[in-house]
Scaffold this motif. Structure first.
Motif, PDB file in Angstrom:
ATOM      1  N   GLY A 209       0.850  -1.187   0.000  1.00 15.41           N
ATOM      2  CA  GLY A 209       0.000   0.000   0.000  1.00 15.41           C
ATOM      3  C   GLY A 209       0.882   1.232   0.000  1.00 15.41           C
ATOM      4  N   HIS A 210       0.822   1.998   1.085  1.00 15.82           N
ATOM      5  CA  HIS A 210       1.686   3.181   1.161  1.00 15.82           C
ATOM      6  C   HIS A 210       3.119   2.745   1.433  1.00 15.82           C
ATOM      7  CE1 HIS A 210       2.561   3.271   5.507  1.00 15.82           C
ATOM      8  NE2 HIS A 210       1.327   2.844   5.697  1.00 15.82           N
ATOM      9  N   ALA A 211       4.074   3.551   0.975  1.00 15.30           N
ATOM     10  CA  ALA A 211       5.489   3.265   1.238  1.00 15.30           C
ATOM     11  C   ALA A 211       5.742   3.355   2.744  1.00 15.30           C
ATOM     12  CB  ALA A 211       6.366   4.263   0.486  1.00 15.30           C
ATOM     13  N   PHE A 212       6.464   2.374   3.287  1.00 16.18           N
ATOM     14  CA  PHE A 212       6.690   2.397   4.723  1.00 16.18           C
ATOM     15  C   PHE A 212       7.816   3.355   5.068  1.00 16.18           C
ATOM     16  CE2 PHE A 212       8.859  -1.385   3.044  1.00 16.18           C
ATOM     17  CZ  PHE A 212      10.150  -1.251   3.525  1.00 16.18           C
ATOM     18  N   ARG A 213       7.704   3.935   6.256  1.00 16.88           N
ATOM     19  CA  ARG A 213       8.639   4.955   6.721  1.00 16.88           C
ATOM     20  C   ARG A 213       9.731   4.326   7.588  1.00 16.88           C
ATOM     21  NH1 ARG A 213       3.574   6.594   8.081  1.00 16.88           N
ATOM     22  NH2 ARG A 213       4.063   6.239  10.287  1.00 16.88           N
ATOM     23  N   GLN A 214      10.766   5.117   7.865  1.00 17.03           N
ATOM     24  CA  GLN A 214      11.880   4.636   8.680  1.00 17.03           C
ATOM     25  C   GLN A 214      11.406   4.187  10.055  1.00 17.03           C
ATOM     26  OE1 GLN A 214      15.428   4.514   7.894  1.00 17.03           O
ATOM     27  NE2 GLN A 214      15.336   3.241   9.735  1.00 17.03           N
ATOM     28  N   ASP A 215      10.514   4.958  10.680  1.00 21.07           N
ATOM     29  CA  ASP A 215      10.057   4.585  12.019  1.00 21.07           C
ATOM     30  C   ASP A 215       9.266   3.278  11.984  1.00 21.07           C
ATOM     31  OD1 ASP A 215       8.064   6.341  10.670  1.00 21.07           O
ATOM     32  OD2 ASP A 215       6.855   5.926  12.446  1.00 21.07           O
ATOM     33  N   GLU A 216       8.504   3.045  10.910  1.00 18.71           N
ATOM     34  CA  GLU A 216       7.774   1.791  10.779  1.00 18.71           C
ATOM     35  C   GLU A 216       8.743   0.626  10.552  1.00 18.71           C
ATOM     36  OE1 GLU A 216       3.471   3.016   8.893  1.00 18.71           O
ATOM     37  OE2 GLU A 216       5.227   3.122   7.573  1.00 18.71           O
ATOM     38  N   LEU A 217       9.780   0.871   9.755  1.00 17.89           N
ATOM     39  CA  LEU A 217      10.789  -0.156   9.536  1.00 17.89           C
ATOM     40  C   LEU A 217      11.466  -0.529  10.848  1.00 17.89           C
ATOM     41  CD1 LEU A 217      12.583  -1.935   7.722  1.00 17.89           C
ATOM     42  CD2 LEU A 217      14.025   0.084   7.327  1.00 17.89           C
ATOM     43  N   ASP A 218      11.794   0.462  11.657  1.00 17.27           N
ATOM     44  CA  ASP A 218      12.451   0.193  12.931  1.00 17.27           C
ATOM     45  C   ASP A 218      11.575  -0.672  13.829  1.00 17.27           C
ATOM     46  OD1 ASP A 218      14.599   1.709  12.115  1.00 17.27           O
ATOM     47  OD2 ASP A 218      13.982   3.511  13.202  1.00 17.27           O
ATOM     48  N   VAL A 219      10.279  -0.381  13.862  1.00 15.28           N
ATOM     49  CA  VAL A 219       9.357  -1.170  14.685  1.00 15.28           C
ATOM     50  C   VAL A 219       9.272  -2.597  14.149  1.00 15.28           C
ATOM     51  CG1 VAL A 219       6.967  -1.438  15.449  1.00 15.28           C
ATOM     52  CG2 VAL A 219       8.016   0.824  15.439  1.00 15.28           C
ATOM     53  N   MET A 220       9.189  -2.751  12.821  1.00 16.69           N
ATOM     54  CA  MET A 220       9.105  -4.092  12.238  1.00 16.69           C
ATOM     55  C   MET A 220      10.350  -4.905  12.537  1.00 16.69           C
ATOM     56  SD  MET A 220       7.092  -3.774   8.592  1.00 16.69           S
ATOM     57  CE  MET A 220       8.056  -2.416   7.902  1.00 16.69           C
ATOM     58  N   LEU A 221      11.518  -4.288  12.469  1.00 11.65           N
ATOM     59  CA  LEU A 221      12.748  -5.017  12.744  1.00 11.65           C
ATOM     60  C   LEU A 221      12.854  -5.396  14.220  1.00 11.65           C
ATOM     61  CD1 LEU A 221      15.333  -3.176  10.469  1.00 11.65           C
ATOM     62  CD2 LEU A 221      14.065  -5.285  10.018  1.00 11.65           C
ATOM     63  N   THR A 222      12.340  -4.548  15.096  1.00 11.04           N
ATOM     64  CA  THR A 222      12.290  -4.895  16.518  1.00 11.04           C
ATOM     65  C   THR A 222      11.385  -6.095  16.744  1.00 11.04           C
ATOM     66  OG1 THR A 222      12.741  -2.614  17.211  1.00 11.04           O
ATOM     67  CG2 THR A 222      11.668  -4.057  18.816  1.00 11.04           C
ATOM     68  N   LEU A 223      10.237  -6.102  16.068  1.00  9.69           N
ATOM     69  CA  LEU A 223       9.332  -7.248  16.156  1.00  9.69           C
ATOM     70  C   LEU A 223      10.004  -8.509  15.614  1.00  9.69           C
ATOM     71  CD1 LEU A 223       5.946  -5.683  14.955  1.00  9.69           C
ATOM     72  CD2 LEU A 223       6.449  -6.514  17.264  1.00  9.69           C
ATOM     73  N   ALA A 224      10.727  -8.376  14.498  1.00  8.04           N
ATOM     74  CA  ALA A 224      11.403  -9.528  13.911  1.00  8.04           C
ATOM     75  C   ALA A 224      12.435 -10.105  14.866  1.00  8.04           C
ATOM     76  CB  ALA A 224      12.050  -9.135  12.589  1.00  8.04           C
ATOM     77  N   ARG A 225      13.185  -9.247  15.531  1.00  5.00           N
ATOM     78  CA  ARG A 225      14.177  -9.732  16.490  1.00  5.00           C
ATOM     79  C   ARG A 225      13.501 -10.470  17.646  1.00  5.00           C
ATOM     80  NH1 ARG A 225      16.935  -4.825  14.956  1.00  5.00           N
ATOM     81  NH2 ARG A 225      15.850  -3.660  16.576  1.00  5.00           N
ATOM     82  N   LYS A 226      12.361  -9.952  18.107  1.00  2.41           N
ATOM     83  CA  LYS A 226      11.620 -10.635  19.178  1.00  2.41           C
ATOM     84  C   LYS A 226      11.171 -12.016  18.706  1.00  2.41           C
ATOM     85  CE  LYS A 226       7.511 -10.295  22.144  1.00  2.41           C
ATOM     86  NZ  LYS A 226       6.933 -11.598  21.763  1.00  2.41           N
ATOM     87  N   GLY A 227      10.599 -12.085  17.500  1.00  2.32           N
ATOM     88  CA  GLY A 227      10.146 -13.362  16.977  1.00  2.32           C
ATOM     89  C   GLY A 227      11.289 -14.340  16.786  1.00  2.32           C
ATOM     90  N   ALA A 228      12.408 -13.860  16.249  1.00  2.00           N
ATOM     91  CA  ALA A 228      13.553 -14.737  16.018  1.00  2.00           C
ATOM     92  C   ALA A 228      14.121 -15.267  17.327  1.00  2.00           C
ATOM     93  CB  ALA A 228      14.633 -13.996  15.236  1.00  2.00           C
ATOM     94  N   THR A 229      14.143 -14.446  18.360  1.00  2.00           N
ATOM     95  CA  THR A 229      14.610 -14.901  19.672  1.00  2.00           C
ATOM     96  C   THR A 229      13.764 -16.064  20.168  1.00  2.00           C
ATOM     97  OG1 THR A 229      15.443 -12.692  20.242  1.00  2.00           O
ATOM     98  CG2 THR A 229      15.010 -14.203  22.066  1.00  2.00           C
ATOM     99  N   GLU A 230      12.445 -15.956  19.988  1.00  2.00           N
ATOM    100  CA  GLU A 230      11.548 -17.027  20.403  1.00  2.00           C
ATOM    101  C   GLU A 230      11.756 -18.279  19.549  1.00  2.00           C
ATOM    102  OE1 GLU A 230       7.540 -15.549  20.444  1.00  2.00           O
ATOM    103  OE2 GLU A 230       8.059 -13.837  21.711  1.00  2.00           O
ATOM    104  N   LEU A 231      11.970 -18.094  18.251  1.00  2.00           N
ATOM    105  CA  LEU A 231      12.173 -19.231  17.365  1.00  2.00           C
ATOM    106  C   LEU A 231      13.489 -19.942  17.666  1.00  2.00           C
ATOM    107  CD1 LEU A 231      10.887 -17.712  14.016  1.00  2.00           C
ATOM    108  CD2 LEU A 231       9.773 -19.487  15.380  1.00  2.00           C
ATOM    109  N   HIS A 232      14.541 -19.180  17.917  1.00  2.00           N
ATOM    110  CA  HIS A 232      15.823 -19.799  18.267  1.00  2.00           C
ATOM    111  C   HIS A 232      15.682 -20.632  19.545  1.00  2.00           C
ATOM    112  CE1 HIS A 232      17.893 -16.404  15.852  1.00  2.00           C
ATOM    113  NE2 HIS A 232      17.903 -17.513  15.143  1.00  2.00           N
ATOM    114  N   ALA A 233      14.940 -20.098  20.520  1.00  2.00           N
ATOM    115  CA  ALA A 233      14.731 -20.839  21.765  1.00  2.00           C
ATOM    116  C   ALA A 233      13.941 -22.118  21.502  1.00  2.00           C
ATOM    117  CB  ALA A 233      14.003 -19.962  22.786  1.00  2.00           C
TER     118      ALA A 233
END
Length: 242
Positions: A209-233
């Motif tokens: 849809g709309h182009a994502f902004r830097q602040d949205e990218l930062d939030v998504m990457l934080t979420l990804a790190r949280k998910g990956a931590t759970e997956l690694h565990a």
């Protein structure tokens, strides 16, 4: 008014994840991985022949093949073998899986042989490529353990973990681990592959849809790190069971 996700999960909540190891009898490593209703059978097969371009180098290879069963989705799709060749999406995904797994493998420790990871989607509800990468890692570890036990290799070639998760912007909300209902209606969709040091192996992101902004990218990457931590565990817990 805050939007409720179709699955009623919190924005930072993963679907239930499980690994059923030794799922098939013959493969050196096999696992049925589930991300919610998405289920992928990942098998690891050891081939004593290295690819032609690596012969004489002393290095091995890790590669992947990916496919989706005809009725893995809401409607039946024709098998790609009937079409004569894998489609572009299939090529893209299997190359991604191979790149992701090679990032944590010492190829010289493998010797001149290859491990082929077959990832077959039995049921799709979003995130098939991320489930495939995460499950293929577990199958790969089991295969290398068997190689060590059988003295095919002298040292463990695995030097880290790898997992993948999807994130996105759905109804203007950054969310973790999109299912099909969200993936088909999101403004941004991103697949993130991370090692256990939280280093990024690959990012695949598209604004639908709309182009994502830097602040949205930062939030998504934080979420990804949280998910990956759970997956690694979850991977470590699954691999700790005999």
């Amino acid at each position: 008014m805050t939007q409720t996700r179709p699955s009623a999960r919190q924005p930072d909540q993963m679907r239930p994840v499980s690994f059923e190891r030794h799922y098939t009898r013959h493969a050196e490593g096999s696992v049925l991985v589930s991300f919610g209703h998405t289920r992928v059978l990942c098998t690891a097969s050891v081939d004593d022949r290295s690819p032609p371009w690596l012969r004489g180098t002393g290095e091995g290879w890790v590669t992947a093949e990916y496919s989706m069963l005809p009725r893995a989705t809401h409607t039946r799709s024709a098998r790609e073998v009937v079409k004569g060749a894998p489609g572009g999406r299939t090529h893209e995904i299997q190359r991604l899986i191979g790149r992701a797994l090679r990032a944590v493998v010492d190829r010289r420790a493998l010797g001149e042989r290859q491990i082929i990871l077959d990832c077959d989607v039995l049921q799709a509800d979003g995130g098939t490529r991320t489930a495939a990468i995460t499950g293929a890692y577990v199958a790969l570890v089991d295969a290398t353990r068997k190689m060590l036990k059988n003295k095919m290799i002298a040292k463990d070639p695995i030097h880290g973990q790898v997992a993948a998760v999807s994130v996105g912007i759905w109804k203007s909300i950054p969310v973790l681990d999109l299912d099909y209902a969200e993936d088909s209606d999101c403004e941004t969709d991103m697949n993130v592959v991370l090692n256990d040091g939280m280093g990024f192996i690959e990012l695949q992101g598209t604004a639908e849809g709309h182009a994502f902004r830097q602040d949205e990218l930062d939030v998504m990457l934080t979420l990804a790190r949280k998910g990956a931590t759970e997956l690694h565990a979850a991977q470590r817990e699954a691999l700790s069971r005999d």
